[in-house]
Design a protein around this motif. Structure first.
Motif, mmCIF file in Angstrom:
data_model
loop_
_atom_site.group_PDB
_atom_site.id
_atom_site.type_symbol
_atom_site.label_atom_id
_atom_site.label_comp_id
_atom_site.label_asym_id
_atom_site.label_seq_id
_atom_site.Cartn_x
_atom_site.Cartn_y
_atom_site.Cartn_z
ATOM 1 N N ILE A 44 -5.452 2.091 4.067
ATOM 2 C CA ILE A 44 -4.086 1.814 3.609
ATOM 3 C C ILE A 44 -3.749 0.344 3.825
ATOM 4 O O ILE A 44 -3.151 -0.301 2.961
ATOM 5 N N LYS A 45 -4.162 -0.212 4.973
ATOM 6 C CA LYS A 45 -3.911 -1.629 5.232
ATOM 7 C C LYS A 45 -4.601 -2.497 4.186
ATOM 8 O O LYS A 45 -4.019 -3.477 3.704
ATOM 9 N N ARG A 46 -5.847 -2.145 3.809
ATOM 10 C CA ARG A 46 -6.572 -2.916 2.788
ATOM 11 C C ARG A 46 -5.854 -2.830 1.440
ATOM 12 O O ARG A 46 -5.739 -3.822 0.718
ATOM 13 N N ILE A 47 -5.364 -1.639 1.100
ATOM 14 C CA ILE A 47 -4.645 -1.454 -0.171
ATOM 15 C C ILE A 47 -3.364 -2.288 -0.170
ATOM 16 O O ILE A 47 -3.052 -2.974 -1.146
ATOM 17 N N HIS A 48 -2.632 -2.246 0.939
ATOM 18 C CA HIS A 48 -1.394 -3.029 1.030
ATOM 19 C C HIS A 48 -1.688 -4.531 0.925
ATOM 20 O O HIS A 48 -0.960 -5.261 0.254
ATOM 21 N N LYS A 49 -2.742 -4.978 1.577
ATOM 22 C CA LYS A 49 -3.097 -6.404 1.520
ATOM 23 C C LYS A 49 -3.459 -6.788 0.088
ATOM 24 O O LYS A 49 -3.028 -7.833 -0.403
ATOM 25 N N ALA A 50 -4.226 -5.946 -0.572
ATOM 26 C CA ALA A 50 -4.601 -6.239 -1.957
ATOM 27 C C ALA A 50 -3.359 -6.289 -2.845
ATOM 28 O O ALA A 50 -3.233 -7.169 -3.706
ATOM 29 N N ALA A 51 -2.431 -5.369 -2.634
ATOM 30 C CA ALA A 51 -1.191 -5.360 -3.420
ATOM 31 C C ALA A 51 -0.371 -6.616 -3.134
ATOM 32 O O ALA A 51 0.173 -7.235 -4.055
ATOM 33 N N ASP A 52 -0.284 -7.004 -1.865
ATOM 34 C CA ASP A 52 0.448 -8.222 -1.503
ATOM 35 C C ASP A 52 -0.198 -9.443 -2.134
ATOM 36 O O ASP A 52 0.500 -10.322 -2.643
ATOM 37 N N ASP A 53 -1.530 -9.519 -2.090
ATOM 38 C CA ASP A 53 -2.243 -10.650 -2.685
ATOM 39 C C ASP A 53 -1.996 -10.712 -4.190
ATOM 40 O O ASP A 53 -1.790 -11.782 -4.762
ATOM 41 N N THR A 54 -1.997 -9.562 -4.841
ATOM 42 C CA THR A 54 -1.764 -9.497 -6.281
ATOM 43 C C THR A 54 -0.343 -9.946 -6.613
ATOM 44 O O THR A 54 -0.124 -10.715 -7.549
ATOM 45 N N GLU A 55 0.612 -9.482 -5.829
ATOM 46 C CA GLU A 55 2.012 -9.864 -6.048
ATOM 47 C C GLU A 55 2.198 -11.363 -5.820
ATOM 48 O O GLU A 55 2.877 -12.036 -6.599
ATOM 49 N N ALA A 56 1.587 -11.911 -4.782
ATOM 50 C CA ALA A 56 1.698 -13.345 -4.502
ATOM 51 C C ALA A 56 1.097 -14.152 -5.648
ATOM 52 O O ALA A 56 1.672 -15.168 -6.066
ATOM 53 N N ALA A 57 -0.036 -13.712 -6.178
ATOM 54 C CA ALA A 57 -0.672 -14.415 -7.293
ATOM 55 C C ALA A 57 0.227 -14.358 -8.530
ATOM 56 O O ALA A 57 0.379 -15.348 -9.248
ATOM 57 N N ARG A 58 0.838 -13.223 -8.771
ATOM 58 C CA ARG A 58 1.742 -13.080 -9.924
ATOM 59 C C ARG A 58 2.931 -14.026 -9.780
ATOM 60 O O ARG A 58 3.322 -14.718 -10.739
ATOM 61 N N LEU A 59 3.494 -14.080 -8.584
ATOM 62 C CA LEU A 59 4.641 -14.962 -8.368
ATOM 63 C C LEU A 59 4.257 -16.425 -8.542
ATOM 64 O O LEU A 59 5.030 -17.206 -9.115
#
Length: 52
Positions: free
Chosen positions: A25-40
């Motif tokens: 779950i931590k890896r999934i959350h980190k990947a989602a955060d990284d994706t969101e940061a890249a989008r922003l």
């Protein structure tokens, strides 16, 4: 009910699975955060502001 070796093994197995799920779950959350940061960043560079 007395603790048995089997009970201890079962408890250890559950804790192991719980720890594994937590790490996944931590890896999934980190990947989602990284994706969101890249989008922003892309939106900021493009100056679109996400159409907002």
């Amino acid at each position: 009910m007395p603790r048995t070796h089997q009970t201890n093994l079962e408890d250890a197995a559950v804790l192991n699975l719980t720890d594994d799920v937590y790490r996944r779950i931590k890896r999934i959350h980190k990947a989602a955060d990284d994706t969101e940061a890249a989008r922003l960043r892309r939106e900021q560079i493009a100056g679109t502001g996400g159409g907002r």
